[in-house]
Design an enzyme around this catalytic site. Structure first.
Site, PDB file in Angstrom:
ATOM      1  N   LYS A 142      33.678  49.459  23.415  1.00 13.43           N
ATOM      2  CA  LYS A 142      35.123  49.186  23.513  1.00 13.43           C
ATOM      3  C   LYS A 142      35.908  50.171  22.648  1.00 13.43           C
ATOM      4  O   LYS A 142      36.958  50.668  23.053  1.00 13.43           O
ATOM      5  CB  LYS A 142      35.455  47.742  23.132  1.00 13.43           C
ATOM      6  CG  LYS A 142      36.964  47.505  23.251  1.00 13.43           C
ATOM      7  CD  LYS A 142      37.424  46.149  23.654  1.00 13.43           C
ATOM      8  CE  LYS A 142      38.943  46.209  23.939  1.00 13.43           C
ATOM      9  NZ  LYS A 142      39.616  44.922  23.968  1.00 13.43           N
ATOM     10  N   ARG A 170      40.918  52.962  30.053  1.00 18.10           N
ATOM     11  CA  ARG A 170      41.015  51.590  29.546  1.00 18.10           C
ATOM     12  C   ARG A 170      40.985  50.569  30.684  1.00 18.10           C
ATOM     13  O   ARG A 170      40.522  49.445  30.493  1.00 18.10           O
ATOM     14  CB  ARG A 170      42.275  51.419  28.682  1.00 18.10           C
ATOM     15  CG  ARG A 170      42.273  50.098  27.941  1.00 18.10           C
ATOM     16  CD  ARG A 170      43.200  50.041  26.732  1.00 18.10           C
ATOM     17  NE  ARG A 170      43.010  48.736  26.097  1.00 18.10           N
ATOM     18  CZ  ARG A 170      43.348  48.426  24.860  1.00 18.10           C
ATOM     19  NH1 ARG A 170      43.907  49.317  24.082  1.00 18.10           N
ATOM     20  NH2 ARG A 170      43.138  47.225  24.372  1.00 18.10           N
ATOM     21  N   ASN A 229      38.715  46.234  32.786  1.00 12.70           N
ATOM     22  CA  ASN A 229      39.083  45.130  33.699  1.00 12.70           C
ATOM     23  C   ASN A 229      38.001  44.834  34.732  1.00 12.70           C
ATOM     24  O   ASN A 229      38.221  44.013  35.633  1.00 12.70           O
ATOM     25  CB  ASN A 229      40.385  45.459  34.433  1.00 12.70           C
ATOM     26  CG  ASN A 229      41.575  45.420  33.492  1.00 12.70           C
ATOM     27  OD1 ASN A 229      41.560  44.666  32.523  1.00 12.70           O
ATOM     28  ND2 ASN A 229      42.569  46.225  33.778  1.00 12.70           N
ATOM     29  N   HIS A 233      40.166  36.721  37.407  1.00 14.25           N
ATOM     30  CA  HIS A 233      41.477  36.148  37.116  1.00 14.25           C
ATOM     31  C   HIS A 233      41.988  35.334  38.305  1.00 14.25           C
ATOM     32  O   HIS A 233      42.608  34.279  38.131  1.00 14.25           O
ATOM     33  CB  HIS A 233      42.468  37.261  36.754  1.00 14.25           C
ATOM     34  CG  HIS A 233      43.729  36.745  36.150  1.00 14.25           C
ATOM     35  ND1 HIS A 233      44.839  36.465  36.908  1.00 14.25           N
ATOM     36  CD2 HIS A 233      44.043  36.408  34.877  1.00 14.25           C
ATOM     37  CE1 HIS A 233      45.795  35.992  36.110  1.00 14.25           C
ATOM     38  NE2 HIS A 233      45.333  35.947  34.883  1.00 14.25           N
ATOM     39  N   LYS A 246      45.792  45.018  21.160  1.00  9.67           N
ATOM     40  CA  LYS A 246      46.693  44.227  22.012  1.00  9.67           C
ATOM     41  C   LYS A 246      46.918  42.867  21.362  1.00  9.67           C
ATOM     42  O   LYS A 246      45.957  42.172  21.009  1.00  9.67           O
ATOM     43  CB  LYS A 246      46.090  44.026  23.398  1.00  9.67           C
ATOM     44  CG  LYS A 246      46.149  45.248  24.291  1.00  9.67           C
ATOM     45  CD  LYS A 246      45.671  44.890  25.697  1.00  9.67           C
ATOM     46  CE  LYS A 246      45.715  46.083  26.623  1.00  9.67           C
ATOM     47  NZ  LYS A 246      45.163  45.757  27.950  1.00  9.67           N
ATOM     48  N   GLU A 286      47.304  53.682  28.026  1.00  8.33           N
ATOM     49  CA  GLU A 286      47.412  54.117  29.409  1.00  8.33           C
ATOM     50  C   GLU A 286      46.443  53.364  30.312  1.00  8.33           C
ATOM     51  O   GLU A 286      45.485  52.769  29.866  1.00  8.33           O
ATOM     52  CB  GLU A 286      47.158  55.620  29.500  1.00  8.33           C
ATOM     53  CG  GLU A 286      48.430  56.449  29.503  1.00  8.33           C
ATOM     54  CD  GLU A 286      49.379  56.073  28.370  1.00  8.33           C
ATOM     55  OE1 GLU A 286      50.455  55.544  28.660  1.00  8.33           O
ATOM     56  OE2 GLU A 286      49.032  56.280  27.216  1.00  8.33           O
ATOM     57  N   HIS A 334      37.098  31.659  30.765  1.00  7.84           N
ATOM     58  CA  HIS A 334      37.437  33.046  31.105  1.00  7.84           C
ATOM     59  C   HIS A 334      36.163  33.881  31.282  1.00  7.84           C
ATOM     60  O   HIS A 334      36.017  34.618  32.259  1.00  7.84           O
ATOM     61  CB  HIS A 334      38.335  33.645  30.023  1.00  7.84           C
ATOM     62  CG  HIS A 334      38.576  35.100  30.193  1.00  7.84           C
ATOM     63  ND1 HIS A 334      39.365  35.604  31.220  1.00  7.84           N
ATOM     64  CD2 HIS A 334      38.109  36.186  29.515  1.00  7.84           C
ATOM     65  CE1 HIS A 334      39.374  36.929  31.149  1.00  7.84           C
ATOM     66  NE2 HIS A 334      38.623  37.294  30.118  1.00  7.84           N
ATOM     67  N   GLU A 340      31.551  39.239  28.457  1.00  7.25           N
ATOM     68  CA  GLU A 340      32.266  40.493  28.156  1.00  7.25           C
ATOM     69  C   GLU A 340      31.286  41.547  27.626  1.00  7.25           C
ATOM     70  O   GLU A 340      31.468  42.744  27.851  1.00  7.25           O
ATOM     71  CB  GLU A 340      33.393  40.258  27.143  1.00  7.25           C
ATOM     72  CG  GLU A 340      34.409  39.181  27.529  1.00  7.25           C
ATOM     73  CD  GLU A 340      35.447  39.611  28.569  1.00  7.25           C
ATOM     74  OE1 GLU A 340      35.389  40.773  29.041  1.00  7.25           O
ATOM     75  OE2 GLU A 340      36.303  38.766  28.910  1.00  7.25           O
TER      76      GLU A 340
HETATM   77  N1  LIG Z   1      43.926  41.058  22.667  1.00  5.63           N
HETATM   78  C1  LIG Z   1      42.989  41.331  23.541  1.00  5.63           C
HETATM   79  O1  LIG Z   1      42.667  42.495  23.806  1.00  5.63           O
HETATM   80  C2  LIG Z   1      42.289  40.204  24.201  1.00  5.63           C
HETATM   81  C3  LIG Z   1      41.124  40.430  24.936  1.00  5.63           C
HETATM   82  C4  LIG Z   1      40.453  39.353  25.489  1.00  5.63           C
HETATM   83  C5  LIG Z   1      40.945  38.074  25.318  1.00  5.63           C
HETATM   84  N2  LIG Z   1      42.088  37.877  24.598  1.00  5.63           N
HETATM   85  C6  LIG Z   1      42.612  36.527  24.383  1.00  5.63           C
HETATM   86  O2  LIG Z   1      41.668  35.782  23.640  1.00  5.63           O
HETATM   87  C7  LIG Z   1      41.865  34.402  23.908  1.00  5.63           C
HETATM   88  C8  LIG Z   1      40.524  33.719  24.067  1.00  5.63           C
HETATM   89  O3  LIG Z   1      39.795  33.879  22.882  1.00  5.63           O
HETATM   90  P1  LIG Z   1      38.585  32.898  22.518  1.00  5.63           P
HETATM   91  O4  LIG Z   1      37.700  32.746  23.686  1.00  5.63           O
HETATM   92  O5  LIG Z   1      38.038  33.374  21.249  1.00  5.63           O
HETATM   93  O6  LIG Z   1      39.325  31.486  22.394  1.00  5.63           O
HETATM   94  P2  LIG Z   1      39.838  30.628  21.152  1.00  5.63           P
HETATM   95  O7  LIG Z   1      40.447  31.462  20.122  1.00  5.63           O
HETATM   96  O8  LIG Z   1      40.661  29.523  21.732  1.00  5.63           O
HETATM   97  O9  LIG Z   1      38.489  29.990  20.582  1.00  5.63           O
HETATM   98  C9  LIG Z   1      37.752  29.107  21.380  1.00  5.63           C
HETATM   99  C10 LIG Z   1      37.491  27.793  20.680  1.00  5.63           C
HETATM  100  O10 LIG Z   1      36.467  27.971  19.712  1.00  5.63           O
HETATM  101  C11 LIG Z   1      36.879  27.471  18.453  1.00  5.63           C
HETATM  102  N3  LIG Z   1      36.204  28.300  17.463  1.00  5.63           N
HETATM  103  C12 LIG Z   1      36.495  29.573  17.118  1.00  5.63           C
HETATM  104  N4  LIG Z   1      35.588  30.052  16.269  1.00  5.63           N
HETATM  105  C13 LIG Z   1      34.696  29.056  16.042  1.00  5.63           C
HETATM  106  C14 LIG Z   1      33.515  28.961  15.261  1.00  5.63           C
HETATM  107  N5  LIG Z   1      33.056  29.992  14.564  1.00  5.63           N
HETATM  108  N6  LIG Z   1      32.873  27.784  15.268  1.00  5.63           N
HETATM  109  C15 LIG Z   1      33.310  26.748  16.008  1.00  5.63           C
HETATM  110  N7  LIG Z   1      34.402  26.789  16.790  1.00  5.63           N
HETATM  111  C16 LIG Z   1      35.082  27.938  16.800  1.00  5.63           C
HETATM  112  C17 LIG Z   1      38.376  27.565  18.466  1.00  5.63           C
HETATM  113  O11 LIG Z   1      38.953  26.647  17.586  1.00  5.63           O
HETATM  114  C18 LIG Z   1      38.698  27.230  19.920  1.00  5.63           C
HETATM  115  O12 LIG Z   1      38.729  25.851  20.102  1.00  5.63           O
HETATM  116  C19 LIG Z   1      42.754  34.317  25.130  1.00  5.63           C
HETATM  117  O13 LIG Z   1      44.046  33.905  24.756  1.00  5.63           O
HETATM  118  C20 LIG Z   1      42.817  35.736  25.637  1.00  5.63           C
HETATM  119  O14 LIG Z   1      44.042  36.062  26.266  1.00  5.63           O
HETATM  120  C21 LIG Z   1      42.761  38.910  24.045  1.00  5.63           C
HETATM  121 ZN   LIG Z   2      38.147  39.253  29.548  1.00  6.24          ZN
END
Ligand SMILES: NC(=O)c1ccc[n+]([C@@H]2O[C@H](COP(=O)([O-])OP(=O)(O)OC[C@H]3O[C@@H](n4cnc5c(N)ncnc54)[C@H](O)[C@@H]3O)[C@@H](O)[C@H]2O)c1
Ligand SMILES: [Zn+2]
Length: 368
Positions: free
Chosen positions: A228, A242, A246, A253, A144, A238, A267, A186
């Site tokens: 996962k 999956r 959630n 949310h 995704k 689908e 989150h 998660e």
């Molecule tokens: N595609 C999917 O299936 C899916 C699933 C769950 C979440 N998401 C998306 O993921 C996003 C959240 O991801 P996240 O929590 O990784 O947030 P993010 O990518 O914003 O990272 C969080 C923070 O940590 C920092 N960071 C990242 N790696 C680091 C490291 N190794 N050392 C120090 N700092 C670091 C980043 O710069 C950022 O400030 C949301 O937009 C959400 O919608 C997507």
């Molecule tokens: Zn989540």
């Protein structure tokens, strides 16, 4: 030592998720093995400053022409504006159909770079190098990709599976502990969905992972990705199995939305609380035992994650939460879809949950 988990489903080319140490340094060899004409890194400014040079140097040492584009760190970069900026940079750099995008960062970078790769010249390959725990166990696996618009999160996107995922446990050493815990939520969710023994390990012997212990983290990431990968492999798009991913997310949310997605809850914290609520609601409805809901809560609390509305500095209103849970549609006398539990490791989708019963439950939980 690395562990490789195959993600395969009918609808997409199978790919490996590699979990281990030193993978940022090995990225060049890993990417070169896929034989792209060149490799281009997409990252955010924070991650680029910490890990960008390691990966760039590794790609160059493997003989790949390379470069890097960065976006500001944070959710706001999942925008049309940054998507356009990244795509424009790929064009200016002269990438072609056989070039490889390397997404180096958390879920924000993975979602944005993945979508850019899906769109560039109608789709080029990309490799995920997730650097947050959340990205390693969740967003980098499953294909995704998305950006947000002012009308909502993740509304514009595509399914685009990576060619390979490199989850380096050492990259997590620089991650703030609140971010590690958020990803841990998660991980706990995956145990709650389908592996009770794993969940018990996470709340006991493995609990040090929640505060950054690399050995526990490695084991948690491996098992989490296996779970996962299995669910996604059965059901890429689908709403069947999956949807179980959630768990905790409908409650979670709604809490996040009521807090305007601010800093009060990450989150992952919202998901942790949402999982505890889903189990308590299930117990209240006699779907699972009260002891099971308490065990779920204890495992979540062991990681220092919230499990009660009273853990959050905010007065939630039951009606507002219900409206959010119903997707802002009128829920009066209506039905909600929730992932509910029979036991830890045994959850199911109920598309016919009585909104009135959930409202009463929320008031019992302390909502106004
Ligand atoms: N595609 C999917 O299936 C899916 C699933 C769950 C979440 N998401 C998306 O993921 C996003 C959240 O991801 P996240 O929590 O990784 O947030 P993010 O990518 O914003 O990272 C969080 C923070 O940590 C920092 N960071 C990242 N790696 C680091 C490291 N190794 N050392 C120090 N700092 C670091 C980043 O710069 C950022 O400030 C949301 O937009 C959400 O919608 C997507
Ligand atoms: Zn989540």
């Amino acid at each position: 030592m690395t562990t490789t988990i195959l993600v395969s489903g009918g609808a997409f080319a199978p790919y490996d998720v590699v979990v281990g140490r030193g993978l940022l340094k090995a990225a060049g060899a890993e990417v070169a093995a896929l034989k792209p004409t060149r490799a281009f890194i997409v990252s955010d400014e924070t991650v680029a400053a910490i890990h960008g040079e390691t990966v760039r140097a590794s790609l160059a040492a493997a003989g790949l022409a390379t470069g890097m584009v960065t976006v500001p760190a944070g959710e706001a970069s999942k925008s049309f504006e940054q998507l356009e900026a990244v795509l424009d940079r790929l064009l200016v750099e002269g990438l072609d159909r056989k070039s490889m995008v390397v997404a180096l960062g958390g879920g924000v970078v993975g979602d944005l770079a993945g979508l850019a790769a899906a769109l560039f010249m109608r789709g080029i390959d990309f490799v995920q190098v997730p650097t947050t725990l959340l990205a390693q166990v969740d967003s980098s696996v499953g294909g995704k990709t998305a950006i947000d618009t002012p009308r909502g999160k993740n509304l514009i996107g595509a399914f685009h599976q990576p060619r390979r995922v490199l989850a380096d446990i050492e990259a997590l050493a620089t991650l703030p502990v609140r971010q590690v815990r958020s990803g841990w939520a998660e991980v706990l969710k995956h145990g709650l969905i389908c592996d009770a023994a794993f969940f018990d390990w996470l709340g006991g012997e493995g609990a040090a992972g929640a505060s950054g212990d690399p050995d526990a983290l490695e084991r948690a990431v491996i098992r989490s990705v296996e779970i996962k990968a299995q669910i996604v492999g059965e059901d890429e798009k689908e709403a069947g199995r999956r949807a179980l991913l959630n768990l905790g997310h409908t409650f979670g949310h709604a809490l996040e939305a009521e807090l305007a997605f601010g800093d009060t809850l990450t989150h992952g914290e919202a998901v942790a609380l949402g999982c505890a609520m889903a189990f308590r609601y299930s117990a209240q409805q006699s779907l699972c035992s009260a002891a099971e809901a308490e065990r779920a809560e204890a495992g979540i609390r062991a990681a220092g994650l919230p499990t009660r509305l009273s853990d959050v500095d905010h007065n939630f209103a039951a009606d507002a939460l219900i409206a959010r849970m119903a997707g802002d549609k009128k829920a009066e006398g209506g039905r909600l879809t929730l992932i509910l539990a029979r036991a830890i490791g045994d959850v199911f989708t109920d598309k016919n949950v009585d909104a009135g019963a959930v409202r009463a439950f929320l008031i019992g939980e302390g909502a106004a």
